[in-house]
Structure formats: structure tokens, C-alpha cells
Write a protein that holds these residues in place. Structure first.
Motif, PDB file in Angstrom:
ATOM      1  N   THR A  59       1.128  -1.171   0.580  1.00 23.38           N
ATOM      2  CA  THR A  59      -0.345   0.258   0.343  1.00 23.38           C
ATOM      3  C   THR A  59       0.732   1.438  -0.147  1.00 23.38           C
ATOM      4  N   ARG A  60       0.651   2.331  -0.605  1.00 21.95           N
ATOM      5  CA  ARG A  60       0.872   3.860  -0.167  1.00 21.95           C
ATOM      6  C   ARG A  60      -0.317   4.826  -0.768  1.00 21.95           C
ATOM      7  N   GLN A  61       0.383   5.611  -0.643  1.00 21.51           N
ATOM      8  CA  GLN A  61      -0.263   6.477   0.119  1.00 21.51           C
ATOM      9  C   GLN A  61      -0.111   7.995  -1.561  1.00 21.51           C
ATOM     10  N   PHE A  62      -1.213   8.450  -1.701  1.00 26.45           N
ATOM     11  CA  PHE A  62      -0.779   9.662  -2.918  1.00 26.45           C
ATOM     12  C   PHE A  62      -1.300  10.504  -2.685  1.00 26.45           C
ATOM     13  N   ARG A  63      -1.183  11.018  -3.592  1.00 23.14           N
ATOM     14  CA  ARG A  63      -2.318  12.423  -2.957  1.00 23.14           C
ATOM     15  C   ARG A  63      -3.118  12.572  -4.506  1.00 23.14           C
ATOM     16  N   ASP A  64      -3.914  13.580  -4.604  1.00 20.94           N
ATOM     17  CA  ASP A  64      -4.924  13.973  -6.414  1.00 20.94           C
ATOM     18  C   ASP A  64      -4.556  15.033  -5.202  1.00 20.94           C
ATOM     19  N   ALA A  65      -5.694  15.385  -7.818  1.00 17.17           N
ATOM     20  CA  ALA A  65      -5.265  16.852  -7.688  1.00 17.17           C
ATOM     21  C   ALA A  65      -5.697  17.957  -7.194  1.00 17.17           C
ATOM     22  N   SER A  66      -6.510  17.370  -6.059  1.00 16.60           N
ATOM     23  CA  SER A  66      -6.993  18.553  -4.996  1.00 16.60           C
ATOM     24  C   SER A  66      -6.620  18.215  -3.521  1.00 16.60           C
ATOM     25  N   GLY A  67      -5.105  17.670  -3.992  1.00 21.21           N
ATOM     26  CA  GLY A  67      -3.739  17.090  -2.541  1.00 21.21           C
ATOM     27  C   GLY A  67      -4.934  16.316  -0.732  1.00 21.21           C
ATOM     28  N   ALA A  68      -6.021  15.241  -1.019  1.00 19.74           N
ATOM     29  CA  ALA A  68      -6.303  14.608  -0.650  1.00 19.74           C
ATOM     30  C   ALA A  68      -6.496  12.813  -0.740  1.00 19.74           C
ATOM     31  N   ALA A  69      -5.340  12.544   0.693  1.00 24.43           N
ATOM     32  CA  ALA A  69      -4.586  11.384   0.395  1.00 24.43           C
ATOM     33  C   ALA A  69      -5.694  10.621   0.001  1.00 24.43           C
ATOM     34  N   VAL A  70      -4.942   9.988  -0.722  1.00 31.78           N
ATOM     35  CA  VAL A  70      -5.909   8.498  -1.732  1.00 31.78           C
ATOM     36  C   VAL A  70      -4.565   6.943  -1.527  1.00 31.78           C
ATOM     37  N   ASN A  71      -4.789   5.917  -0.884  1.00 34.83           N
ATOM     38  CA  ASN A  71      -4.509   4.747  -1.055  1.00 34.83           C
ATOM     39  C   ASN A  71      -4.802   4.481  -2.124  1.00 34.83           C
TER      40      ASN A  71
END
Length: 159
Positions: A59-71
């Protein structure tokens, strides 16, 4: 689907091939040890055999275009191959034993390659992604990897 397929050929010493956990974790992926397993993928060409592999989920967490964390989930499948030998041993002891045995019997260091396939999916899609990856691997492997030997499946994993 997007796949990253890599082959690393061992150099003059055995340390050029190491456990994939080091690089995967170094890239920010957290490995789910409970979901990691040794398994087999059926390959039909040029003859039928079972390819021994290790399947890891991470698992890795990234940020979407709005800055929200997405796993995201990482699906990482790997195995080792040498002339006449295949290993999907998670600990690596099988491959190390065969390498030492070959060195003692012949005086030459057996050259191994490490093959890996990586894909990213959303949580909950891991099994469907793995089913598609198995089909991709079964189709791709005959293009670059020699078949392990006669149709005897024991010969497929033992040098």
C-alpha cells in the motif's frame, strides 16, 4: 492495465540480486506481509508448466489533484530463473542452496536473473488485477524465458 516488467541479470557476484522488499519499501510502498505468498502461475507455451512466483501486496498513499490522500495497492510478482532452474522461494534459500551446490560441483558461479512484474490498483481490486496479471505473465514469459525442461513439473523447479 499498466505493468512494469523487469529482468535483472546477476553480475559477477551474487549480491547484484537482492530481495525485492528493499527496493519496494525504499520507494514508499508498505508491504502487507499477511497477503504475501508463494504461488504458481500456469504457463502453456511452449509446453505446460507451473511458474513458481512470490505474490506481494503493498500500500502507498498518494495525493490527488485536490491534495486529498488516496491509498493505492501495489501488486508485485517476482521469481528467479537460471539455466534449467526456476525459484519462487520467498526466503531465497532455495536459490542460494542451488547456487552453492552448482559452484561446488562445477567451479562456476551459476548466473541467475530476477524477474518482476508490478501493477497498481485501487483497494478492493487486488484479485481482479492479479487475475489479469497472471494472464499477462503467462503470455509474456515464453517471449523471453526458456522453458524449464521436459513436461516433468519436478524438473521445472529443480536444477
Amino acid at each position: 492495465d499498466w505493468y512494469q516488467l523487469n529482468v535483472v541479470l546477476m553480475g559477477a557476484d551474487r549480491t547484484s540480486i537482492h530481495k525485492p522488499q528493499y527496493c519496494l519499501e525504499g520507494a514508499g510502498w508498505r508491504i502487507d506481509q499477511a497477503a504475501t505468498q508463494e504461488t504458481k502461475i500456469p504457463v502453456e507455451r511452449p509446453q505446460a508448466y507451473q511458474l513458481p512466483v512470490v505474490k506481494m501486496l503493498s500500500t502507498r498513499q498518494f495525493r490527488d489533484a485536490s491534495g486529498a490522500a488516496v491509498n493505492y495497492r501495489g501488486l508485485y510478482v517476482y521469481w528467479y530463473v537460471a539455466d534449467g532452474a526456476l525459484s519462487g522461494d520467498m526466503a531465497g534459500t532455495e536459490r542460494m542452496w542451488w547456487m552453492a551446490k552448482h559452484l561446488l560441483q562445477t567451479g562456476e558461479l551459476q548466473r541467475w536473473a530476477y524477474v518482476s512484474c508490478f501493477a497498481v490498483c485501487l483497494p478492493g481490486e487486488e484479485e481482479a488485477a492479479y487475475d489479469r496479471m497472471k494472464k499477462f505473465i503467462a503470455s509474456a514469459v515464453p517471449q523471453f524465458q526458456l522453458v524449464p525442461g521436459p513436461t516433468d513439473t519436478a524438473a521445472a523447479t529443480t536444477p
